[in-house]
Scaffold this motif. Structure first.
Motif, PDB file in Angstrom:
ATOM      1  N   UNK A  80       0.818  -1.217   0.000  1.00  0.00           N
ATOM      2  CA  UNK A  80       0.000   0.000   0.000  1.00  0.00           C
ATOM      3  C   UNK A  80       0.850   1.265   0.000  1.00  0.00           C
ATOM      4  N   UNK A  81       0.548   2.149  -0.933  1.00  0.00           N
ATOM      5  CA  UNK A  81       1.335   3.377  -1.034  1.00  0.00           C
ATOM      6  C   UNK A  81       1.129   4.278   0.183  1.00  0.00           C
ATOM      7  N   UNK A  82      -0.040   4.200   0.812  1.00  0.00           N
ATOM      8  CA  UNK A  82      -0.294   5.079   1.960  1.00  0.00           C
ATOM      9  C   UNK A  82       0.572   4.725   3.171  1.00  0.00           C
ATOM     10  N   UNK A  83       1.247   3.581   3.143  1.00  0.00           N
ATOM     11  CA  UNK A  83       2.198   3.220   4.205  1.00  0.00           C
ATOM     12  C   UNK A  83       3.423   2.540   3.590  1.00  0.00           C
ATOM     13  N   UNK A  84       3.883   3.084   2.479  1.00  0.00           N
ATOM     14  CA  UNK A  84       4.920   2.433   1.673  1.00  0.00           C
ATOM     15  C   UNK A  84       6.239   2.243   2.421  1.00  0.00           C
ATOM     16  N   UNK A  85       6.610   3.170   3.258  1.00  0.00           N
ATOM     17  CA  UNK A  85       7.890   3.050   3.968  1.00  0.00           C
ATOM     18  C   UNK A  85       7.915   1.795   4.838  1.00  0.00           C
TER      19      UNK A  85
END
Length: 157
Positions: free
Chosen positions: A90-95
């Motif tokens: 998910x890009x919204x929590x990519x890190x």
């Protein structure tokens, strides 16, 4: 008193509108007045030199697992249904999520990112993130999960 307040609010709104319009006219990062939003993500991808994958390529990749499909949607959406064999990133929590997925990836491995559909830019942003991490074979499926479902292909839950 109410008329004075209303007049002040109207003046304030007019001033904000004028400032916003002037900023949009003269700053380099403009918001387009008119945009073809149906192909916005595709146009941005092509501008960045990011290849686009057609639906048929996604169907084959899902079956033969020749390319790793990365679902850029939030984890909740991924859990509710995804393209078969896709991995959640998910890009919204990519890190945070990238650390869990990194072990599955090699730098030259063919990767395909997708999200919910043509108006979602999470897959585009994820593809750019992956390129920044040194991955050289990243492709975008702009139609996303919406195009997959519309074509009547199976959904994995």
């Amino acid at each position: 008193m109410a008329r004075k307040l209303a007049l002040k609010l109207l003046c304030l709104a007019g001033l904000a509108l004028a400032c916003g319009t002037l900023a949009n006219l003269f700053l380099p990062m403009r918001i387009p007045w008119v945009e073809d939003w149906a192909h916005y993500i595709e146009a941005r991808a092509l501008k960045e030199g990011l290849p686009l994958a057609p639906l048929e390529v996604i169907r084959i990749a899902s079956m033969d697992r020749s390319r790793l499909l990365l679902d850029a949607r939030p984890a909740v959406d991924y859990g509710n249904g995804r393209i078969p064999s896709a991995v959640s990133l998910p890009y919204n929590s990519v890190e945070d999520a990238f650390e869990n997925v990194r072990v599955l990836l090699t730098r030259e491995q063919p990767l395909i990112t997708y999200c919910s559909g043509l108006e979602c830019d999470d897959s585009f942003m994820l593809a750019l993130f992956l390129r920044e991490q040194g991955f050289t074979n990243v492709v975008l499926f702009a139609g996303g999960f919406e195009a997959w479902e519309k074509a009547g292909y199976p959904v994995e839950k």
